[in-house]
Motif scaffolding. Structure first.
Motif, PDB file in Angstrom:
ATOM      1  N   GLN A  10     -55.205 -38.411-112.144  1.00 10.45           N
ATOM      2  CA  GLN A  10     -54.906 -39.001-113.448  1.00 10.45           C
ATOM      3  C   GLN A  10     -55.995 -39.973-113.892  1.00 10.45           C
ATOM      4  N   THR A  11     -56.593 -40.669-112.946  1.00 11.34           N
ATOM      5  CA  THR A  11     -57.716 -41.535-113.290  1.00 11.34           C
ATOM      6  C   THR A  11     -58.885 -40.701-113.793  1.00 11.34           C
ATOM      7  N   SER A  12     -59.154 -39.594-113.115  1.00 10.93           N
ATOM      8  CA  SER A  12     -60.218 -38.691-113.566  1.00 10.93           C
ATOM      9  C   SER A  12     -59.922 -38.141-114.954  1.00 10.93           C
ATOM     10  N   SER A  13     -58.678 -37.738-115.187  1.00  4.00           N
ATOM     11  CA  SER A  13     -58.302 -37.196-116.489  1.00  4.00           C
ATOM     12  C   SER A  13     -58.439 -38.237-117.587  1.00  4.00           C
ATOM     13  N   SER A  38     -74.933 -44.256-112.014  1.00  3.94           N
ATOM     14  CA  SER A  38     -74.623 -44.809-110.691  1.00  3.94           C
ATOM     15  C   SER A  38     -73.140 -45.169-110.583  1.00  3.94           C
ATOM     16  N   GLN A  39     -72.571 -45.653-111.667  1.00  4.40           N
ATOM     17  CA  GLN A  39     -71.147 -45.976-111.674  1.00  4.40           C
ATOM     18  C   GLN A  39     -70.305 -44.713-111.566  1.00  4.40           C
ATOM     19  N   ARG A  40     -70.714 -43.674-112.275  1.00  2.46           N
ATOM     20  CA  ARG A  40     -69.972 -42.406-112.206  1.00  2.46           C
ATOM     21  C   ARG A  40     -69.976 -41.853-110.788  1.00  2.46           C
ATOM     22  N   GLN A  41     -71.099 -41.956-110.098  1.00  2.31           N
ATOM     23  CA  GLN A  41     -71.196 -41.453-108.724  1.00  2.31           C
ATOM     24  C   GLN A  41     -70.258 -42.225-107.806  1.00  2.31           C
ATOM     25  N   THR A  42     -70.257 -43.535-107.904  1.00  9.18           N
ATOM     26  CA  THR A  42     -69.373 -44.360-107.069  1.00  9.18           C
ATOM     27  C   THR A  42     -67.912 -44.052-107.350  1.00  9.18           C
ATOM     28  N   ILE A  43     -67.575 -43.946-108.626  1.00 10.04           N
ATOM     29  CA  ILE A  43     -66.184 -43.698-109.033  1.00 10.04           C
ATOM     30  C   ILE A  43     -65.656 -42.409-108.410  1.00 10.04           C
ATOM     31  N   PHE A  44     -66.432 -41.336-108.499  1.00 17.95           N
ATOM     32  CA  PHE A  44     -65.898 -40.036-108.059  1.00 17.95           C
ATOM     33  C   PHE A  44     -65.995 -39.837-106.546  1.00 17.95           C
ATOM     34  N   ILE A  45     -66.863 -40.572-105.865  1.00 19.85           N
ATOM     35  CA  ILE A  45     -66.814 -40.571-104.395  1.00 19.85           C
ATOM     36  C   ILE A  45     -65.505 -41.204-103.925  1.00 19.85           C
ATOM     37  N   VAL A  46     -65.159 -42.326-104.533  1.00 20.76           N
ATOM     38  CA  VAL A  46     -63.916 -43.017-104.166  1.00 20.76           C
ATOM     39  C   VAL A  46     -62.701 -42.163-104.514  1.00 20.76           C
ATOM     40  N   LEU A  47     -62.670 -41.588-105.722  1.00 25.54           N
ATOM     41  CA  LEU A  47     -61.513 -40.806-106.153  1.00 25.54           C
ATOM     42  C   LEU A  47     -61.334 -39.545-105.314  1.00 25.54           C
ATOM     43  N   THR A  48     -62.438 -38.907-104.935  1.00 26.08           N
ATOM     44  CA  THR A  48     -62.333 -37.720-104.067  1.00 26.08           C
ATOM     45  C   THR A  48     -61.761 -38.095-102.708  1.00 26.08           C
ATOM     46  N   ILE A  79     -61.786 -32.805-108.629  1.00 26.55           N
ATOM     47  CA  ILE A  79     -62.324 -34.164-108.744  1.00 26.55           C
ATOM     48  C   ILE A  79     -63.749 -34.224-108.188  1.00 26.55           C
ATOM     49  N   ALA A  80     -63.982 -33.481-107.100  1.00 28.63           N
ATOM     50  CA  ALA A  80     -65.294 -33.523-106.441  1.00 28.63           C
ATOM     51  C   ALA A  80     -66.413 -32.968-107.315  1.00 28.63           C
ATOM     52  N   ILE A  81     -66.102 -32.051-108.254  1.00 28.35           N
ATOM     53  CA  ILE A  81     -67.176 -31.456-109.066  1.00 28.35           C
ATOM     54  C   ILE A  81     -67.830 -32.483-109.983  1.00 28.35           C
TER      55      ILE A  81
END
Length: 444
Positions: free
Chosen positions: A24-27, A172-182, A93-95
């Motif tokens: 839901q955070t990703s969405s 850089s923020q997008r990379q950190t966000i989606f590593i954590v969410l995955t 989410i990982a993509i």
């Protein structure tokens, strides 16, 4: 057995909480992330994707996959279905770690099918771990735990991007966000392994209550499960409920995708307007949690007065929220970044109150839908929940397609019309079908 059943409900709640904290955070930030990618690429190739269209594909496939989902659940059981589906969520989410337009839309298709399976299995598993006395309580507990995902995920996003004074999310923020969410989604996958297989339960203190076990559902066979879904469509009260289901899909699109994007696109909120997308998500989550916890803890008391007063409360709450949206946000905010005001200068406090009301109203509708389906269709829980998710996701897909085209006022008008129709249809079922069910009639 009562302890095992409650254990399953709580573990399933935690599993969905972790999984949907990530999803839901990703969405919620998907459209904003894609706009940020285009901002980074403004001097090179345009990305060309759309978060709205990705969500529309997810919910469109989700809708029609619900006709097959009961067969999948019947074939491999609800626990395995939820586990495998959760793996697909994690892959989606990982993509975003290396986003391409073809992977975005391809995984949207896969996720749509997985979503149909996981929600049909969830409804089935919740029902077989509940009795007629505990289904309202268990629905409230599950809903409150699920909606904690909005709170935790958006808190992370707010603190991650809220410290920068930019109108987009940096690479850089997008990379950190989606590593954590995955990673968080992966924890949810592992928690599905802790679910236990419920057995037949009998409450000798009151009356014999049959709770369909997982094994009993499997024995029905996949073809029979599909036929059962079509048979339920012939029942007039299911047709009435589908009007309410349709409204929950429209407002799901609005609070999960359109509203946050509209706030983020309103630049008069200031340079941190994009971080307010997450802040709105937090307040939506607070409203969902408050509603789910209230109706879960007070489920036995509220059921004495029927489910329709709670749905009416949700209707009134949403009408107020829609009015606040109308006066506080510019009409073009769902479509693009704007530097103009609506009817009044936008106020962040009013936007956050609106977010809370949207979440609370949604919890009113959904907890009672779960409750009435588990109560009236306990013997056909899998196809009943599949029809619910089919109608809801079809409405969500339609709404996501027009979300990028219609001005805010027209989207709000559609929501108001269907909120009236959905509330009336639910009340008619509660007044007639539930009364007949309690009196022992079978043909509802």
């Amino acid at each position: 057995m009562a302890n095992v059943m409650l254990y399953n409900v709580i573990v399933m709640g935690f599993s969905f909480m972790f999984l949907f904290t990530a999803f839901q955070t990703s969405s919620g930030i998907e459209q904003t992330v894609i706009e940020s990618i285009d901002y980074d690429n403004k001097t090179s190739e345009h990305f060309g994707g759309s978060g709205y269209y990705s969500q529309a594909i997810i919910y469109g496939v989700f809708a029609f996959s619900n006709w097959l989902a009961p067969s999948v659940v019947s074939l491999i059981g609800p626990r395995v279905t939820m586990l495998v589906s959760a793996l697909v969520y994690t892959g989606f989410i990982a993509i975003f770690l290396q986003l391409k337009i073809w992977t975005l839309y391809m995984m949207s298709v896969f996720l749509g099918f997985a979503a149909a399976c996981i929600w049909t299995a969830q409804g089935n598993f919740l029902t077989i771990n509940s009795t007629s006395e505990t289904v309202g309580r268990n629905s409230g507990i599950f809903w409150a735990m699920l909606q904690c995902s909005l709170l935790f995920g958006n808190l992370f996003i707010f603190f991650e991007i809220g410290q920068t004074n930019t109108t987009h999310i940096e690479a850089s923020q997008r990379q950190t966000i989606f590593i954590v969410l995955t990673s968080v989604s992966g924890i949810g996958v592992l928690m599905f392994l802790l679910l236990r297989n419920p057995k037949q339960y009998q409450d000798n203190s009151n009356q014999d209550i049959q709770v369909v076990s997982q094994d009993a559902e499997v024995k029905r066979g996949p073809l029979e499960a599909l036929i059962s879904a079509f048979k339920l469509l012939k029942k007039p009260h299911m047709l009435l409920l589908m009007v309410c289901f349709f409204y929950t899909g429209l407002e799901l699109t609005f609070f999960s995708g359109v509203y946050g994007t509209s706030v983020g696109n309103t630049h008069l909120f200031g340079l941190k307007s994009k971080s307010y997308v997450a802040l709105c998500g937090i307040f939506i989550g607070c409203g969902e949690i408050f509603g789910g916890a209230t109706f879960g803890l007070l489920g036995n008391r509220t059921n004495k007065f029927g489910r329709d007063p709670i749905v009416l409360l949700g209707f009134i709450t949403h009408i107020i929220a829609f009015y606040f949206c109308f006066i506080n946000l510019p009409s073009e905010a769902p479509i693009k970044d704007v530097d103009v005001q609506g009817y009044f200068p936008p106020k962040l406090a009013l936007a956050l109150v609106t977010a809370f009301l949207l979440g609370f109203g949604d919890s009113c509708f959904n907890t009672q839908v779960y409750s009435i389906l588990g109560y009236l269709f306990s013997k056909d829980s899998s196809p009943a929940f599949a029809l619910f998710k089919f109608t809801q996701s079809l409405a969500a897909a339609i709404a996501f397609f027009y979300a990028n085209q219609l001005m805010l006022q027209w989207q709000l008008l559609i929501l108001v019309v269907f909120s009236v129709l959905g509330t009336l249809s639910f009340a008619m079922v509660e007044w007639t079908a539930s009364r007949k069910f309690r009196e022992g009639y079978e043909s509802i």
